[in-house]
Design an enzyme around this catalytic site. Sequence first.
Site, PDB file in Angstrom:
ATOM      1  N   HIS A   1      46.261  47.530  31.566  1.00 35.64           N
ATOM      2  CA  HIS A   1      47.682  47.273  31.305  1.00 35.64           C
ATOM      3  C   HIS A   1      47.839  46.016  30.477  1.00 35.64           C
ATOM      4  O   HIS A   1      48.916  45.443  30.391  1.00 35.64           O
ATOM      5  CB  HIS A   1      48.448  47.089  32.621  1.00 35.64           C
TER       6      HIS A   1
ATOM      7  N   HIS B   1      47.936  55.848  30.012  1.00 33.10           N
ATOM      8  CA  HIS B   1      46.469  55.831  30.035  1.00 33.10           C
ATOM      9  C   HIS B   1      45.909  57.203  29.674  1.00 33.10           C
ATOM     10  O   HIS B   1      44.774  57.507  30.007  1.00 33.10           O
ATOM     11  CB  HIS B   1      45.971  55.420  31.419  1.00 33.10           C
TER      12      HIS B   1
END
Lengths: 333, 333
Positions: free
Chosen positions: A219, A57
């Site tokens: 995700h 991320h």
Amino acid sequence: MKKLVNDPKNVVNEAVAGFGAAHADLVRVSADPIFIVRKDAPVAGKVGIVSGGGSGHEPMHGGFVGPGMLDAAVPGPVFTSPTPDPILAATKAVDGGAGVLHIVKNYTGDVLNFETAADLAAADGVEVRSVLVNDDVAVKDSLYTAGRRGVAGTVLVEKIAGAAADRGDDLESVALVAERVIGQVRSMGVALTPCVVPHAGQPSFTLAEDEIEIGIGIHGEPGRERIKLEPADAIVDRLLGPILDDIPFVAGDKVLLLVNGMGGTPQVELYIVFRRAAEVLAERGIEVTRTLVGNFTTSLEMQGMSITVLKLDDELTTLWDAPVQTAALRWGR
Amino acid sequence: MKKLVNDPKNVVNEAVAGFGAAHADLVRVSADPIFIVRKDAPVAGKVGIVSGGGSGHEPMHGGFVGPGMLDAAVPGPVFTSPTPDPILAATKAVDGGAGVLHIVKNYTGDVLNFETAADLAAADGVEVRSVLVNDDVAVKDSLYTAGRRGVAGTVLVEKIAGAAADRGDDLESVALVAERVIGQVRSMGVALTPCVVPHAGQPSFTLAEDEIEIGIGIHGEPGRERIKLEPADAIVDRLLGPILDDIPFVAGDKVLLLVNGMGGTPQVELYIVFRRAAEVLAERGIEVTRTLVGNFTTSLEMQGMSITVLKLDDELTTLWDAPVQTAALRWGR
């Protein structure tokens, strides 16, 4: 799988080593257990701030370590929570005697492992408070999460809590301002393509050539619905509606508007999105007084973006504007 | 084609409008002809600096407009040179009486159109100097270019020339320092995937599932060779060898190392690349004293990266470190 990696098992430790080499003016990295701390940690008398979570991320969270923001970041394996061990080590490394705030994104693994680390730190005499970021309005209770997920709004929590700690607020006050940001920030995202986790080697989900997923998780976990690709403006409207209706945001509000790239979306597209989002807010009488556009909370090379709106007041604006010096956000220093 | 766009014909003007709205504290945008200038342009008595070129390489160049860097950026259509008209308008808009420097990447269209604009500006009484960036060591004479192409090294030329203008250097001196950077900077890139130009709707080239292109151009134009995908470290070595041998860079040199993402490559991969590049330089006795890692000169959503090495001296280091305040690079202000 086409990636610039060596052994997929070493993606995180090699990336963290590279990060440490590239930003040695700002951070130190620990290789085992893996965490990143600001170079001058611990800062005596200052509340330490730690965040962390699965890697992939970026620049979250390592890119936000430095004066005015995080004291430490704990990257887990790609899309996987870090274990309590490195969280505990990072917590101790940044304790300057004023206690430590954990900023945790709401995923079951992160919540559990940060809790365990906080308990262990407390047993070692470090006072720890935790706040849970859950800004994603797309879904309640999804894969990996009970309740709402924590997504790009986390960046705003980290910046503003970091500024509060930097000006000398005590642990209770820093936690309170973080909670206030969490109460006033909402996000929602869209994916055009999946991404490939290096150790899996395959896309984490599939989308047809003309299909997008509204409300995607960072995700790649399921969102609200899959629809046919639409013009950018229509997609923006689909995300902003639920965001604005949630708190709700109303005419007269002043807000920070963040358009966040998921990793693989070109900047021209992010600015096309920003243009429409700003238009919609103006139509509703909501004033955009601060802005942020770019890749801040990504999903590896996923094409897509999220929109985040934070309701500002004078104090939050002052804290947002305060100097920050990190790899990914820097101003005033 | 999956993109966050409305009408593909409007990608650049909508993106520029969004950019102007997001960064109204830094820039003003002109919609027709399209260009971006710093908000307070022209700055009386300061050399103005203008760059430009096809869109799709963001944040280049609009993201570099602001105090300490560019006074104006002229974005053409995606991967297509801007015409002389907006270049002329931007040149006049930033002329504060001390003349204007054009920083031009070496592509035939850019060179011709900036030359024409410079001639027209001179006819209108604006003194213009031009410098040509040609840092790409991959190939000589390729599609769109006679001689070497200008790629990510351009960012370093813009920052350092911008700092020279900001401290009050005259036009001749600013041009000389820009030429000095150009003489000391070298780059080379690799593509893992092609990108899709919105108005074309199709990938600009194709690569097999296990194939990469070494020495790619930033428009996807051919490089040196297509090879099977290799570990990241081996790819880094393939790029750094020709870069370091070119000037050459030698033991004892101090350098700035830029690892630039092409748009669709995750940050973890860029840092894996940085790690190896820093290792290779250390092995050769070359000291990395300044670093930059991220997406600075992209090819839309292409997966890939480029490595740029700039030989520093005390003056160039001072100018690199000088305050800058733009959407994409900011420190010291």
